[in-house]
Design an enzyme around this catalytic site. Structure first.
Site, PDB file in Angstrom:
ATOM      1  N   SER A  45     -12.764 120.384 -47.966  1.00  0.00           N
ATOM      2  CA  SER A  45     -13.907 120.807 -48.774  1.00  0.00           C
ATOM      3  C   SER A  45     -13.852 122.266 -49.199  1.00  0.00           C
ATOM      4  O   SER A  45     -14.467 122.643 -50.193  1.00  0.00           O
ATOM      5  CB  SER A  45     -15.215 120.530 -48.027  1.00  0.00           C
ATOM      6  OG  SER A  45     -15.351 121.379 -46.900  1.00  0.00           O
ATOM      7  N   LYS A 119     -18.983 126.594 -45.163  1.00  0.00           N
ATOM      8  CA  LYS A 119     -19.143 126.565 -46.623  1.00  0.00           C
ATOM      9  C   LYS A 119     -19.392 127.970 -47.149  1.00  0.00           C
ATOM     10  O   LYS A 119     -19.621 128.914 -46.400  1.00  0.00           O
ATOM     11  CB  LYS A 119     -20.331 125.671 -47.015  1.00  0.00           C
ATOM     12  CG  LYS A 119     -20.298 124.255 -46.461  1.00  0.00           C
ATOM     13  CD  LYS A 119     -19.234 123.382 -47.096  1.00  0.00           C
ATOM     14  CE  LYS A 119     -19.281 121.963 -46.509  1.00  0.00           C
ATOM     15  NZ  LYS A 119     -18.203 121.107 -47.057  1.00  0.00           N
TER      16      LYS A 119
END
Length: 296
Positions: A45, A119
């Site tokens: 990701s 993230k």
């Protein structure tokens, strides 16, 4: 002639060894709690910034280390902690390690201690975030978020080639919002003391946060009135700060575009460097990533 060790000499040496070992272990634990920790990257990701097999250093001094007020909590219990004073606040484009906030089975914000994500910070408390034609936008930041090439790839990918489970985004209200990972927002990121006007449509954007803070249910009753804990409500003042985090590989990242906001108290620390990296299939050591700095 060597001196013969008597019984008490042996006992003292054993004690010193145990004490020394205990001190070393204590220092290591204290470093991990208060200063730095290491986490493994398991998914794609954050590619190409971080890739599976990377081990990253997470600096807890930046945002301040969390000190748990109690250690006997179970998954789903309220997070009771306080945070030490940090060197600075989390900033736009920081890569942050945080506890994943959503209990999927109950669809509410809950704390789970050993379930963490990494993230990039797209929205700070008080920001308004958007996605336009695949590119991240923020009313308080004019720079580029993350990897522009990945956002360009999303922008150039026809909607018809993106699976429905991927393209549709929070709050999954196709009638009123129809937000996607290419066209999203504007969405205000809750800030402590910030107030929003609520109605029977936009409450969906903040329901999880409000229920997390109050422990009450935010619902529309039979008379089409918005209620919190059964009492009518038309505005809400947030009690805490929240963040909006997204992955660099925007076509393959489970992030805030799908589940919303992360409470400030869920933040573990900021990624500063790759410790080392090893290919998970071949076991090959990636020398080019050894102690590589992670740039914002």
């Amino acid at each position: 002639m060597k001196k013969r060790l008597d019984f008490w000499d042996i006992i003292l040496r054993v004690m010193y060894t145990f004490i020394g070992t205990g001190v070393v272990i204590g220092i290591i634990i204290a470093m991990r709690v208060y200063v730095v920790d290491q986490f493994a990257i398991p998914t794609d990701s954050m590619r190409p910034t971080l890739i599976p097999g990377d081990y990253v250093i997470v600096n807890k001094l930046i945002a301040g280390a969390r000190i748990y007020d109690r250690l006997d909590f179970k998954d789903g219990d309220p997070l009771e902690c306080h945070r030490m004073k940090g060197l600075r606040k989390v900033e736009h484009n920081d890569i942050v390690i945080f506890n994943f906030p959503i209990n999927r089975s109950k669809y509410r914000i809950e704390f789970k201690i050993n379930y963490v994500y990494g993230k990039r910070c797209i929205g700070l408390p008080g920001d308004t975030v958007e996605i336009r034609n695949g590119y991240f936008k923020n009313n308080n930041y004019n720079g580029i978020f993350g990897v522009e090439e990945e956002q360009r790839r999303l922008s150039e990918t026809p909607d018809s080639l993106i699976a429905n489970t991927v393209i549709h985004a929070f709050p999954f209200d196709f009638r009123h919002y129809s937000w996607t990972i290419k066209e999203f927002g504007p969405l205000y990121v809750p800030r402590k003391g910030g107030q929003v006007i609520l109605d029977t449509v936009n409450f969906q954007l903040y329901r999880l946060v409000i229920e997390y803070e109050t422990g009450e249910k935010l619902r529309v009753n039979a008379q089409r009135q918005l209620t919190l804990g059964g009492k009518p409500i038309d505005s809400y003042t947030f009690q805490g700060n929240y963040y909006f985090f997204c992955g660099d590989q925007v076509l393959n990242s489970n992030d805030s575009r799908y589940w919303g906001f992360v409470p400030e108290e869920f933040i573990v620390g900021v990624v500063t460097r790759i410790t080392y990296s090893r290919d998970r299939e071949s076991g090959e050591f990636r020398w080019d990533r050894l102690l590589k700095k992670v740039n914002k």
